[in-house]
Enzyme design. Structure first.
Site, PDB file in Angstrom:
ATOM      1  N   GLU A 235       9.850   3.956  -6.534  1.00 54.64           N
ATOM      2  CA  GLU A 235       9.462   4.161  -7.876  1.00 54.64           C
ATOM      3  C   GLU A 235       9.594   5.714  -8.600  1.00 54.64           C
ATOM      4  O   GLU A 235       9.849   5.829  -9.847  1.00 54.64           O
ATOM      5  CB  GLU A 235       8.093   3.600  -8.164  1.00 54.64           C
ATOM      6  N   ASP A 236       9.208   6.693  -7.552  1.00 51.91           N
ATOM      7  CA  ASP A 236       9.134   7.978  -8.350  1.00 51.91           C
ATOM      8  C   ASP A 236      10.133   8.895  -7.889  1.00 51.91           C
ATOM      9  O   ASP A 236      10.014  10.023  -8.210  1.00 51.91           O
ATOM     10  CB  ASP A 236       7.551   8.388  -7.621  1.00 51.91           C
TER      11      ASP A 236
ATOM     12  N   HIS B 208      -1.309  11.215  -0.723  1.00 55.41           N
ATOM     13  CA  HIS B 208      -1.628   9.795  -1.093  1.00 55.41           C
ATOM     14  C   HIS B 208      -0.975   8.712  -0.047  1.00 55.41           C
ATOM     15  O   HIS B 208      -1.791   7.935   0.340  1.00 55.41           O
ATOM     16  CB  HIS B 208      -1.105   9.652  -2.316  1.00 55.41           C
TER      17      HIS B 208
ATOM     18  N   HIS C  96       5.762   3.628  -0.090  1.00 50.41           N
ATOM     19  CA  HIS C  96       5.550   2.639  -1.205  1.00 50.41           C
ATOM     20  C   HIS C  96       5.901   3.200  -2.532  1.00 50.41           C
ATOM     21  O   HIS C  96       6.273   2.594  -3.516  1.00 50.41           O
ATOM     22  CB  HIS C  96       4.171   2.046  -1.195  1.00 50.41           C
TER      23      HIS C  96
ATOM     24  N   ASP D 212      -3.302   1.233  -1.577  1.00 48.01           N
ATOM     25  CA  ASP D 212      -3.092   2.074  -2.683  1.00 48.01           C
ATOM     26  C   ASP D 212      -4.366   1.988  -3.704  1.00 48.01           C
ATOM     27  O   ASP D 212      -4.747   3.263  -4.146  1.00 48.01           O
ATOM     28  CB  ASP D 212      -1.814   1.473  -3.377  1.00 48.01           C
TER      29      ASP D 212
ATOM     30  N   ASP E 128     -31.926  -9.549   0.615  1.00 48.90           N
ATOM     31  CA  ASP E 128     -30.720  -9.486   1.273  1.00 48.90           C
ATOM     32  C   ASP E 128     -30.296  -7.871   1.399  1.00 48.90           C
ATOM     33  O   ASP E 128     -29.174  -7.496   1.701  1.00 48.90           O
ATOM     34  CB  ASP E 128     -29.598 -10.140   1.458  1.00 48.90           C
TER      35      ASP E 128
END
Length: 757
Positions: free
Chosen positions: A104-105, A76, A100, A167, A310
């Site tokens: 957090e993880d 990811h 990133h 993300d 269009d």
């Protein structure tokens, strides 16, 4: 390369030693090599090595963790970084994208990231980590608070939201492994928030994919139907577009104009919005904010698929602005333009900096085809928006780019709005609406261009000029003609605001303003006005409760006041008075606690002045209101009820709601009308009349003769011969109302008349 990285890189595990399943190792190596080959096209060799080190660091940190699709989690962040690398983002942004989710993880902290890759990267990762707390299926208040954090992070460094958008894009690409309910929730928040933010930043390549993926997961059947319709149309329409491209290209060569002629397919969400009338998703359904009348009008302008001109378009990219207009003239000489379908976004760019000439032509066979003409610089800006700042100026020294300026101006406006917003839910809804600007362009009397969202009124225009102008506006001239303040504005109009220094915002404006700044400014003013009025009312109620014991609040023991303020977790005595005025605290109980110990248990004197009713003047403001159930007017016997958060609500003493409120006897207070009241009050009449031609005009004329204003008239046809009318009138008192009723009873059309409530 940062010095700390050189010292610690050898401590990282070789890729082959990472605890990842063998079946994924070869795939992981290939992905890392492929990513590094991509960034090597524009980064320095040392920076490429640092990217590889970040890949290894992230792979080690996420080792043993898998996504719901079953693949290792490290795939990811690699995909997120690749999305940004395709737009040529700078070195630090790519490092932060790879890392990133680490804070957090995993067990790694911001300090670990800073030691390995530098403080700038750590700050970006930390900014993105805070945004992961946004959960759009949570309570609205929590949702709005998280939005505040997101916009603050964006204002500090725009790259934070770039990483968050990439993300979200990869999450949308892999959303198929989620449960149906989760897919719909994530798709909705993508269409409501993330795709519009990408559009505001000018990153159309991200916006279009986010929108199509969102539509596919939110309305899969509609998406498939449109996809099939485009496929069936593609053969014939593409052949027509190819003919136009060839003919235009030949004429450009004859004129000696260097240009690129390209075909363009409109994405599915764009077609869907055109067919739906371009009503923003937050207004279509599930919104806490009612749609404005102009929104509903736009919603009715739906189109069939064949009316979307269009779906396929021809795009001409030239070298200068002058050439754009030359090519426009040449195209109009080759194919007839459709009147009213020309837009000059070069002279007046969109909010995100988008510039181009748009026109719709009758192509071969009379098929309408859109033509877009722009320069190379405009084309890059249209595709990547603010990302062009990092794509072509990697050193980050140029802060004067037009797209950067527009985005920062938008962020400043949002931050100003969130500072003024008192209710987080209002802030959330204002942000959603603000992200769908579908602009109109109007002019000031000096010829300056002001950009406003569709449906904006003269009040929105006034607040866009300045908050003080909005707060004091009393009227407006549009193209030199006086118009009501609620009049929606149209592109090309010249607007002049009429102000009076003593004027104040009207709460009714909240029913029709559409800009976030106007709504926030009006609420901000009313909130502070209510607080001042609540303090004055609280002081009156407390003095009334203390009457006969002390001569004024100044005689109260200061230490008791300070202790009570601290006990209620307040900072000032005025805050306690405001609580009393708003009905959140009972004045009698507060008075008892403020008295000296020797007087707390003593009964009040028999001649206690506190028995005197509170005088109602009708000018107390927002903290004294009048019950809509009975609509009291001067001359009626009245009683007051302290309603929590609203202050005093005045009712007629025989109102049907009074009986229900008697259970809270401590909240009822004696009130009476003051003398010589000059204000006007609302009263409602129920009138049954004979259904005949001119009856309404006769009724209105009779009321006008009594010097009475009619607020609203609602009619209900009972049968073919009679009509029931509900009249809301402005009267000065009971005697004035009686005069109106006597006049109406003299009319031959009147069958039955009664006061409601």
């Amino acid at each position: 390369m940062s010095a700390p990285l050189r010292e610690t890189r050898n401590e990282l595990q070789p890729l082959g030693q990472l605890p990842v399943d063998d079946e994924w190792l070869d795939d992981l190596r290939l992905r890392i090599d492929d990513f590094c080959a991509l960034v090597a096209e524009y980064l320095e060799p040392e920076q490429v090595e640092e990217q590889r080190a970040a890949c290894r660091f992230a792979a080690e940190a996420h080792a043993g963790v898998y996504r719901k699709s079953g693949e290792p989690y490290i795939f990811h962040p690699l995909a997120v970084a690749r999305i940004l690398a395709n737009v040529r983002f700078d070195h630090e942004t790519l490092l932060a994208a790879l890392l990133h989710d680490v804070i957090e993880d995993t067990h790694h902290t911001k300090e670990h990231i800073s030691a390995q890759f530098g403080l700038e990267v750590a700050e970006l990762v930390d900014g993105v980590s805070k945004l992961t707390q946004i959960q759009f299926n949570s309570k609205l208040e929590a949702q709005a608070e998280n939005f505040r954090k997101m916009f603050l992070a964006m204002a500090k460094d725009l790259r934070v939201i770039m990483i968050k958008l990439a993300d979200r894009l990869h999450n949308m690409r892999t959303l198929g492994s989620m449960r149906s309910e989760s897919r719909r929730r994530i798709a909705r928040e993508t269409l409501e928030i993330y795709a519009p933010i990408a559009g505001r930043l000018g990153m159309n390549h991200l916006r279009q994919e986010l929108e199509d993926l969102g539509l596919n997961h939110l309305y899969p059947f509609r998406f498939r139907v449109l996809q099939e319709a485009v496929r069936k149309m593609s053969g014939n329409r593409r052949e027509i577009v190819s003919q136009m491209e060839a003919r235009i290209d030949a004429h450009l060569q004859q004129e000696g104009i260097s240009a690129r002629v390209l075909g363009r397919n409109k994405h599915i969400w764009g077609i869907y919005q055109k067919m739906r009338g371009k009503l923003p998703l937050p207004l279509q359904e599930h919104s806490t904010r009612p749609a404005h009348d102009s929104d509903r009008a736009a919603a009715r302008k739906t189109r069939a698929f064949r009316e979307v001109y269009d779906v396929y378009a021809v795009r001409i990219i030239v070298d200068s602005v002058d050439t754009c207009y030359r090519v426009l003239g040449m195209a109009h000489s080759l194919y007839k333009p459709i009147m009213g379908r020309f837009k000059d976004y070069i002279a007046i760019p969109k909010a995100n900096g988008y510039q181009s000439l748009h026109t719709v032509l009758f192509g071969p066979g009379g098929v309408p085809i859109e033509l877009q003409i722009r320069t190379e610089e405009m084309h890059v800006m249209a595709e990547v928006g603010v990302a062009a700042h990092w794509r072509y100026k990697p050193d980050g020294q140029d802060e004067d780019g037009r797209a950067q300026q527009r985005v920062r101006e938008w962020l400043r406006k949002l931050l100003d709005m969130q500072r003024r917003a008192g209710d987080p839910v209002d802030f959330l809804e204002s942000v959603k609406i603000d992200l769908f600007p579908d602009e109109v362009y109007v002019f000031t009397p000096r010829g300056e261009i002001i950009e406003l969202p569709r449906g904006a009124t003269a009040v929105d225009f006034a607040y866009t000029i300045h908050s003080d102008v909005g707060n004091t506006c009393v009227g407006a001239r549009v193209d030199r003609r006086l118009v009501p303040l609620r009049t929606p504005l149209s592109t090309g109009q010249t607007v002049e605001v009429i102000i009076t220094p003593t004027a104040r915002p009207n709460p009714a404006w909240l029913n029709f303003v559409v800009t976030a700044k106007a709504r926030a400014s009006i609420r901000h003013y009313l909130k502070h006005l209510q607080r001042d009025e609540a303090i004055l009312l609280g002081k009156r109620l407390l003095e009334k409760s203390l009457a006969g014991r002390v001569n004024g609040l100044n005689e109260l023991p200061p230490e008791r006041i300070k202790a009570l303020v601290r006990e209620f977790n307040l900072t000032r005595f005025d805050e306690l008075l405001a609580e009393i005025g708003l009905g959140n605290r009972v004045a009698a109980l507060i008075a008892k606690r403020l008295l000296p110990d020797s007087e707390q248990e003593a009964p009040p004197p028999s001649s206690d002045a506190s028995a005197q009713p509170l005088l109602i003047k009708g000018t107390e403001g927002t903290v004294v209101s009048f019950g809509k159930c009975c609509r009291p007017v001067p001359g009626d016997a009245i009683i007051g009820f302290l309603n929590t958060g609203r202050g005093i609500v005045v009712h007629r003493d025989h109102c049907k709601n009074v009986t229900g409120y008697k259970k809270s006897a401590e909240k009822w207070i004696e009130v009476e009308w003051a003398q010589n009241i000059a204000a006007e009050f609302s009263a409602e009449l129920r009138l049954e009349i004979v259904n005949q031609r001119g009856a309404l005009a006769t009724i209105a004329a009779a009321i006008s003769e009594t010097d009475t204003n009619i607020e609203t008239i609602n009619t209900v046809e009972r049968d073919g011969s009679t009509i029931t009318m509900y009249l809301l009138l402005n009267v000065r008192g009971r005697s004035h109302l009686a005069r109106v009723m006597r006049r109406l009873r003299t009319l031959p059309e009147t069958m039955k008349l009664a006061r409601r409530g």
